[in-house]
Design a protein around this motif. Structure first.
Motif, PDB file in Angstrom:
ATOM      1  N   ALA A  60       0.832  -1.205   0.000  1.00 22.40           N
ATOM      2  CA  ALA A  60       0.000   0.000   0.000  1.00 22.40           C
ATOM      3  C   ALA A  60       0.866   1.254   0.000  1.00 22.40           C
ATOM      4  N   THR A  61       1.966   1.234   0.736  1.00 18.05           N
ATOM      5  CA  THR A  61       2.875   2.383   0.759  1.00 18.05           C
ATOM      6  C   THR A  61       3.508   2.600  -0.604  1.00 18.05           C
ATOM      7  N   CYS A  62       3.940   1.535  -1.225  1.00 22.54           N
ATOM      8  CA  CYS A  62       4.497   1.615  -2.576  1.00 22.54           C
ATOM      9  C   CYS A  62       3.475   2.222  -3.539  1.00 22.54           C
ATOM     10  N   SER A  63       2.239   1.744  -3.453  1.00 23.27           N
ATOM     11  CA  SER A  63       1.184   2.253  -4.339  1.00 23.27           C
ATOM     12  C   SER A  63       0.882   3.714  -4.044  1.00 23.27           C
ATOM     13  N   LEU A  64       0.893   4.093  -2.768  1.00 25.27           N
ATOM     14  CA  LEU A  64       0.609   5.477  -2.393  1.00 25.27           C
ATOM     15  C   LEU A  64       1.679   6.423  -2.926  1.00 25.27           C
ATOM     16  N   LEU A  84       3.597   5.970  -5.542  1.00 24.84           N
ATOM     17  CA  LEU A  84       3.434   6.063  -6.996  1.00 24.84           C
ATOM     18  C   LEU A  84       2.204   6.883  -7.361  1.00 24.84           C
ATOM     19  N   ALA A  85       1.138   6.769  -6.557  1.00 25.36           N
ATOM     20  CA  ALA A  85      -0.065   7.569  -6.812  1.00 25.36           C
ATOM     21  C   ALA A  85       0.231   9.062  -6.677  1.00 25.36           C
ATOM     22  N   LEU A  86       0.984   9.431  -5.641  1.00 25.28           N
ATOM     23  CA  LEU A  86       1.339  10.846  -5.453  1.00 25.28           C
ATOM     24  C   LEU A  86       2.227  11.342  -6.586  1.00 25.28           C
ATOM     25  N   LEU A  87       3.178  10.530  -6.998  1.00 25.91           N
ATOM     26  CA  LEU A  87       4.049  10.928  -8.103  1.00 25.91           C
ATOM     27  C   LEU A  87       3.254  11.062  -9.401  1.00 25.91           C
ATOM     28  N   ALA A  88       2.346  10.115  -9.646  1.00 28.00           N
ATOM     29  CA  ALA A  88       1.526  10.185 -10.856  1.00 28.00           C
ATOM     30  C   ALA A  88       0.612  11.405 -10.825  1.00 28.00           C
ATOM     31  N   GLY A  89       0.197  11.826  -9.605  1.00 24.06           N
ATOM     32  CA  GLY A  89      -0.619  13.031  -9.486  1.00 24.06           C
ATOM     33  C   GLY A  89       0.152  14.301  -9.776  1.00 24.06           C
ATOM     34  N   MET A  90       1.474  14.212  -9.799  1.00 24.23           N
ATOM     35  CA  MET A  90       2.330  15.370 -10.087  1.00 24.23           C
ATOM     36  C   MET A  90       2.810  15.343 -11.539  1.00 24.23           C
ATOM     37  N   THR A  91       1.978  14.839 -12.428  1.00 20.76           N
ATOM     38  CA  THR A  91       2.362  14.729 -13.830  1.00 20.76           C
ATOM     39  C   THR A  91       1.452  15.575 -14.705  1.00 20.76           C
ATOM     40  N   ARG A  92       1.791  15.624 -15.973  1.00 20.13           N
ATOM     41  CA  ARG A  92       1.018  16.393 -16.954  1.00 20.13           C
ATOM     42  C   ARG A  92      -0.246  15.672 -17.410  1.00 20.13           C
ATOM     43  N   TRP A  93      -0.397  14.415 -17.013  1.00 20.05           N
ATOM     44  CA  TRP A  93      -1.500  13.617 -17.540  1.00 20.05           C
ATOM     45  C   TRP A  93      -2.822  13.992 -16.861  1.00 20.05           C
ATOM     46  N   PRO A  94      -3.946  13.780 -17.538  1.00 17.41           N
ATOM     47  CA  PRO A  94      -5.254  14.174 -16.990  1.00 17.41           C
ATOM     48  C   PRO A  94      -5.504  13.575 -15.609  1.00 17.41           C
ATOM     49  N   ARG A  95      -6.013  14.406 -14.715  1.00 19.97           N
ATOM     50  CA  ARG A  95      -6.257  13.941 -13.345  1.00 19.97           C
ATOM     51  C   ARG A  95      -7.280  12.804 -13.313  1.00 19.97           C
ATOM     52  N   ALA A  96      -8.240  12.844 -14.218  1.00 17.67           N
ATOM     53  CA  ALA A  96      -9.249  11.786 -14.243  1.00 17.67           C
ATOM     54  C   ALA A  96      -8.607  10.439 -14.572  1.00 17.67           C
ATOM     55  N   LEU A  97      -7.646  10.447 -15.489  1.00 23.40           N
ATOM     56  CA  LEU A  97      -6.946   9.215 -15.847  1.00 23.40           C
ATOM     57  C   LEU A  97      -6.150   8.692 -14.661  1.00 23.40           C
ATOM     58  N   VAL A 100      -6.748   5.130 -12.375  1.00 28.29           N
ATOM     59  CA  VAL A 100      -5.722   4.114 -12.154  1.00 28.29           C
ATOM     60  C   VAL A 100      -5.486   3.916 -10.660  1.00 28.29           C
ATOM     61  N   VAL A 101      -5.514   5.000  -9.885  1.00 29.14           N
ATOM     62  CA  VAL A 101      -5.327   4.895  -8.437  1.00 29.14           C
ATOM     63  C   VAL A 101      -6.453   4.061  -7.818  1.00 29.14           C
ATOM     64  N   ILE A 102      -7.681   4.290  -8.255  1.00 27.56           N
ATOM     65  CA  ILE A 102      -8.815   3.537  -7.713  1.00 27.56           C
ATOM     66  C   ILE A 102      -8.688   2.053  -8.051  1.00 27.56           C
ATOM     67  N   VAL A 103      -8.314   1.755  -9.299  1.00 26.63           N
ATOM     68  CA  VAL A 103      -8.137   0.358  -9.698  1.00 26.63           C
ATOM     69  C   VAL A 103      -7.072  -0.313  -8.829  1.00 26.63           C
ATOM     70  N   THR A 104      -5.984   0.407  -8.579  1.00 22.82           N
ATOM     71  CA  THR A 104      -4.898  -0.143  -7.750  1.00 22.82           C
ATOM     72  C   THR A 104      -5.378  -0.398  -6.326  1.00 22.82           C
ATOM     73  N   ALA A 105      -6.077   0.575  -5.744  1.00 23.84           N
ATOM     74  CA  ALA A 105      -6.544   0.439  -4.371  1.00 23.84           C
ATOM     75  C   ALA A 105      -7.563  -0.682  -4.225  1.00 23.84           C
ATOM     76  N   VAL A 106      -8.525  -0.722  -5.139  1.00 22.84           N
ATOM     77  CA  VAL A 106      -9.542  -1.777  -5.080  1.00 22.84           C
ATOM     78  C   VAL A 106      -8.898  -3.138  -5.305  1.00 22.84           C
ATOM     79  N   GLY A 107      -7.896  -3.181  -6.194  1.00 18.71           N
ATOM     80  CA  GLY A 107      -7.193  -4.434  -6.424  1.00 18.71           C
ATOM     81  C   GLY A 107      -6.486  -4.945  -5.181  1.00 18.71           C
ATOM     82  N   LEU A 108      -5.819  -4.051  -4.457  1.00 20.73           N
ATOM     83  CA  LEU A 108      -5.147  -4.459  -3.219  1.00 20.73           C
ATOM     84  C   LEU A 108      -6.141  -4.955  -2.176  1.00 20.73           C
ATOM     85  N   ILE A 109      -7.249  -4.234  -2.041  1.00 18.55           N
ATOM     86  CA  ILE A 109      -8.278  -4.651  -1.080  1.00 18.55           C
ATOM     87  C   ILE A 109      -8.836  -6.018  -1.470  1.00 18.55           C
TER      88      ILE A 109
END
Length: 263
Positions: free
Chosen positions: A172-176, A178-191, A195-204
Motif C-alpha cells: 500500500a505504501t508503494c502504491s501510495l 506512486l499515486a502521489l508521483l503520478a498526481g504530479m504529472t502532466r496527464w489528466p487527473r481523471a486518468l 488508475v489509483v482507484i483500480v490499484t486500491a480496489v485491487g489491493l483490497i
C-alpha cells in the motif's frame, strides 16, 4: 484559490533522472514480489506453471483429482476396452487405491494387470515405442503418483495473518508513493485517479480475498486472482505515468511572474 502540486517535469534534470530510477526500483520490486509468489505457490497441484488450483490450495485448500482418472474419463487410451476402463475408474474412485492395486481377488480387473497390458506399451522406461509417453508407470510408486487424488492443505491462519501484516502495508505504501508521483504529472487527473482507484480496489480485493478464502469460502480465491492482477496493472501504470512525465521532454510549465512568462 487553486493550489496545484508541483509537476515532476518542472524539476531539474538530475532530480528527474533520480526519481525515475527510484520509480523503476519500486515497480521492479513489486514485479519481483509477484515472481516470488509464483515460485512459492506453483506446482502445489503437481502441474506445471501457476494455476488457479495452486492459489486456491494455498489459501482455501483444494483437492486435485487423479491425473489418471482424468485421462480415462477423457477417453485415453482410445483403444481401451470398456470393461477395463470401467474397472480402472471404479478402482481410482475408491478408497483402496493402494490396497487393491495388486489385489488378486479382483481377477482380470486387477489394476496392475490392466495397466501392464494397456498402458506400458507407451508409458514405460523400457518401451520400444519411438516416443515414450509421460508419465512412466513401471513401478507402483509411479502409478500411485498418478492414481491418487492430492489434497492441498491451506496455510495456517497465523501464517496468513503474518503474511498480510508484512505485505499489505508495504504494498500500500508503494502504491501510495506512486499515486502521489503520478498526481504530479502532466496527464489528466481523471486518468490518474481512475488508475489509483483500480490499484486500491485491487489491493483490497487481493488481501481481503486471502482472508475470506481461508475463513469463508474457496470462491473468494477469484478475488485474490482478479484483485492481484488489477493491483499489479495499476502499479505498473502509475509508475509508467510518473516515469514518462519525469523523462519525456515538453512537460515543463511556464510560470507567470510580474506579467512575464518564464520557463
Amino acid at each position: 484559490m487553486k493550489h496545484d502540486l508541483p509537476r515532476l517535469s518542472d524539476f531539474g534534470l538530475l532530480w528527474r533522472v533520480g526519481v525515475g530510477l527510484l520509480v523503476i526500483c519500486l515497480v521492479g520490486g513489486y514485479m519481483v514480489a509477484g515472481m516470488y509468489l509464483k515460485q512459492h505457490y506453483e506446482n502445489r497441484d503437481e502441474r506445471p506453471k501457476l494455476t488457479f488450483t495452486d492459489i486456491q490450495g494455498a489459501y482455501a485448500g483444494a483437492t486435485v483429482p487423479s491425473p489418471m482418472l482424468g485421462a480415462l474419463e477423457r477417453g485415453h487410451p482410445d483403444d481401451l476396452a470398456d470393461m477395463d476402463r470401467a474397472a480402472l475408474i471404479a478402482w481410482l474412485t475408491s478408497d483402496t487405491v493402494r490396497a487393491d492395486y495388486e489385489n488378486f481377488d479382483l481377477g482380470d480387473a486387477m489394476p496392475a494387470d490392466v495397466i501392464a497390458i494397456s498402458c506400458l506399451e507407451c508409458h514405460s522406461r523400457s518401451s520400444a515405442a519411438e516416443v515414450k509417453a509421460e508419465p512412466m508407470l513401471d513401478y507402483p510408486d509411479d502409478v500411485f503418483g498418478q492414481a491418487e487424488s492430492k489434497v492441498i492443505k491451506p496455510k495456517d491462519k497465523k501464517v496468513l495473518v503474518a503474511s498480510i501484516h508484512a505485505h499489505l502495508p508495504s504494498m500500500a505504501t508503494c502504491s501510495l508513493v506512486l499515486a502521489l508521483l503520478a498526481g504530479m504529472t502532466r496527464w489528466p487527473r481523471a486518468l490518474v485517479g481512475a488508475v489509483v482507484i483500480v490499484t486500491a480496489v485491487g489491493l483490497i480485493g487481493d488481501f481481503g480475498g486471502q482472508w475470506l478464502a481461508r475463513t469463508r469460502s474457496p470462491g473468494w480465491t477469484w478475488a485474490i486472482v482478479v484483485g492481484g492482477f488489477a493491483a499489479s496493472v495499476g502499479v505498473g501504470l502509475l509508475g509508467l505515468l510518473a516515469l514518462a512525465d519525469a523523462w519525456l521532454p515538453g512537460g515543463r510549465r511556464k510560470v507567470r511572474v510580474a506579467g512575464d512568462d518564464l520557463d
